[in-house]
Scaffold this motif. Structure first.
Motif, mmCIF file in Angstrom:
data_model
loop_
_atom_site.group_PDB
_atom_site.id
_atom_site.type_symbol
_atom_site.label_atom_id
_atom_site.label_comp_id
_atom_site.label_asym_id
_atom_site.label_seq_id
_atom_site.Cartn_x
_atom_site.Cartn_y
_atom_site.Cartn_z
ATOM 1 N N UNK A 1 62.168 71.200 18.187
ATOM 2 C CA UNK A 1 62.868 70.050 17.624
ATOM 3 C C UNK A 1 63.962 69.546 18.564
ATOM 4 N N UNK A 2 64.609 70.443 19.273
ATOM 5 C CA UNK A 2 65.624 70.049 20.256
ATOM 6 C C UNK A 2 64.990 69.208 21.356
ATOM 7 N N UNK A 3 63.829 69.632 21.833
ATOM 8 C CA UNK A 3 63.138 68.882 22.884
ATOM 9 C C UNK A 3 62.611 67.545 22.364
ATOM 10 N N UNK A 4 62.123 67.528 21.146
ATOM 11 C CA UNK A 4 61.652 66.277 20.543
ATOM 12 C C UNK A 4 62.817 65.296 20.405
ATOM 13 N N UNK A 5 63.973 65.807 20.026
ATOM 14 C CA UNK A 5 65.161 64.964 19.926
ATOM 15 C C UNK A 5 65.514 64.356 21.285
ATOM 16 N N UNK A 6 65.383 65.143 22.338
ATOM 17 C CA UNK A 6 65.669 64.642 23.688
ATOM 18 C C UNK A 6 64.703 63.525 24.075
ATOM 19 N N UNK A 7 63.423 63.682 23.728
ATOM 20 C CA UNK A 7 62.427 62.635 24.020
ATOM 21 C C UNK A 7 62.750 61.375 23.223
ATOM 22 N N UNK A 8 63.089 61.551 21.958
ATOM 23 C CA UNK A 8 63.443 60.386 21.130
ATOM 24 C C UNK A 8 64.638 59.644 21.720
ATOM 25 N N UNK A 9 65.643 60.382 22.163
ATOM 26 C CA UNK A 9 66.826 59.765 22.766
ATOM 27 C C UNK A 9 66.442 59.009 24.034
ATOM 28 N N UNK A 10 65.588 59.609 24.858
ATOM 29 C CA UNK A 10 65.148 58.957 26.090
ATOM 30 C C UNK A 10 64.372 57.672 25.787
ATOM 31 N N UNK A 11 63.516 57.716 24.779
ATOM 32 C CA UNK A 11 62.748 56.526 24.401
ATOM 33 C C UNK A 11 63.665 55.431 23.845
ATOM 34 N N UNK A 12 64.647 55.822 23.052
ATOM 35 C CA UNK A 12 65.593 54.838 22.522
ATOM 36 C C UNK A 12 66.385 54.192 23.654
#
Length: 102
Positions: free
Chosen positions: A48-59
């Motif tokens: 979930x931490x890594x998924x959050x990082x991807x979401x932040x990068x996409x945003x």
């Protein structure tokens, strides 16, 4: 095809295209890393931490593209003085931001 897809001219992100491609490659690598973590049965919270990082990068990428669109396409529409085109471009931005916030 929509009117925006038919536009043959340069897009607002054209000058930064190489940077966007590099950012997308990094995001792609992050997603592949998450897949590998799932394959390796990594702890849920770490995933979930890594998924959050991807979401932040996409945003962040999305915000850059919206900004480029406003600085290029919307500014061009305003300079043209064509009320119909201005309204269309503003509506595009509004609709896009709405999708990004969902």
């Amino acid at each position: 095809m929509t009117a925006t897809q038919e536009n043959p001219g340069p897009h607002g992100y054209s000058s930064a295209k190489e940077a966007y491609v590099k950012r997308l490659a990094r995001i792609e690598g992050q997603v592949r890393g998450i897949k590998r973590m799932v394959d390796e049965d990594t702890y849920c919270i770490d995933l979930l931490t890594q998924i959050s990082a991807v979401n932040k990068a996409m945003h962040s990428l999305s915000l850059g593209l919206v900004t480029d669109h406003m600085n290029h396409c919307v500014t061009e529409a305003v300079a043209s003085g064509d009320e119909e085109v201005i309204t269309q471009k503003v509506q595009e931005v509004s609709t896009t931001i709405g999708r990004l916030l969902r």
